[in-house]
Design an enzyme around this catalytic site. Structure first.
Site, short mmCIF file in Angstrom:
data_model
loop_
_atom_site.label_atom_id
_atom_site.label_comp_id
_atom_site.label_asym_id
_atom_site.label_seq_id
_atom_site.Cartn_x
_atom_site.Cartn_y
_atom_site.Cartn_z
CG ASP A 59 -1.87 -1.12 1.31
OD1 ASP A 59 -2.45 -1.55 0.11
OD2 ASP A 59 -2.43 -1.56 2.28
CE1 TYR A 139 4.14 -6.39 3.74
CE2 TYR A 139 3.65 -8.52 3.80
CZ TYR A 139 3.54 -7.42 3.19
OH TYR A 139 3.38 -7.25 1.90
#
Length: 293
Positions: A59, A139
């Site tokens: 994003d 992540y």
């Protein structure tokens, strides 16, 4: 004798970027994106249109340390890259792409460093697919608990007013590991499944920061940020340890969803099987998991 050499070459690249000045990975008309910057640079060098397939879209504002993508290019263009130099085609491509992206960063008003770097490029078997051949994505979410840990020079850290209950966060996280429908934690895309296998979700303190780790076979849109936002609420004591599991079981994206900010999130690494299993893994990953209606 008929030649079996393909007229195209499949190239795998690994890249890193600071997401602060990008509108995410995916190309969007009129906006600066990682995909757009890299495809423009590659097309300039290779003198043909290039389309990147990425392991995991990020994003706007999200960073990457080990993003992976692939593209196809005519073998003639690929093998001509080094020219008269002793570089391999991959080494030559890395040098040229990084020279272009550095200039582009300066034009975008980013002085003194490049906010996207290609770290490696090499030819891979045609069966390799950066997205579908991947086994997992990992992540890290970085947080600073209180003013003592706030550093204005760090743009990849979430500033929190005080210490979180890390034990409660880890206990809550353990309850939602495994394969589930993560609709409550995703922004679903039309026609796409929200079933994922969450391999790891844990929190620890290191280097003066609170680090959240998440690893799954794949993540839905905004899933990692929603997982982090939910666990932060548990750590703050605003929600109980049972709440994340209840949210999962509700299978409903409603007003209770907490999405953490994007800037502390970094895509760290993509895991792949041995080369001989690229095609098999890609077929497995393409299967639809979840309800059909």
């Amino acid at each position: 004798m008929v030649s079996t050499v393909s007229h195209t070459a499949r190239i795998r690249i690994e890249c890193a970027y600071d997401g602060a000045q990008f509108h995410g990975w995916a190309a969007q008309p009129g906006l600066r994106t990682v995909q757009g910057v890299l495809e423009d640079a590659l097309a300039t060098i290779l003198r043909e249109p290039i389309t990147l397939t990425v392991a995991g879209r990020t994003d706007a504002g999200v960073h990457a340390a080990g993003q992976v993508a692939h593209f196809d290019v005519s073998r003639e263009r690929w093998e001509a890259l080094p020219g008269r130099s002793t570089f391999t085609p991959g080494d030559s491509l890395v040098r040229r792409v990084n020279a272009i992206t550095a200039a582009g960063s300066r034009e975008a008003g980013i002085a003194g460093y490049t906010d996207v770097v290609v770290k490696s490029a090499r030819e891979v078997p045609e069966a390799f697919d950066a997205r579908f051949s991947a086994l997992w994505r990992a992540y890290t979410y970085r947080m600073a608990e209180g003013p003592d840990g706030w550093d204005p020079k760090r743009r990849d850290v979430l500033w929190l007013p005080g210490e979180l209950d890390i034990d409660a966060m880890n206990r809550a996280a353990q309850r939602i590991l495994g394969e589930h429908d993560f609709l409550s934690y995703c922004r679903p895309r039309e026609g796409a499944s929200t079933v994922r296998t969450l391999h790891e979700l844990r929190f620890e303190r290191a280097g003066g920061l609170l680090l959240g780790y998440a690893r799954a076979d794949a993540f839905c849109h905004s899933q990692v940020r929603t997982l982090m936002g939910t666990m932060i609420e548990v750590g703050r004591g605003v929600r109980g340890e049972e709440w994340p599991l209840k949210r999962l079981e509700a299978s409903s994206r409603d007003g209770e969803v907490i999405v953490a900010p994007p800037h502390p999130l970094t895509l760290e690494e993509i895991g792949y099987p041995p080369e001989s299993e690229y095609g098999t893994q890609a077929q497995l990953a393409r299967r639809f998991r979840g309800p059909t209606s």
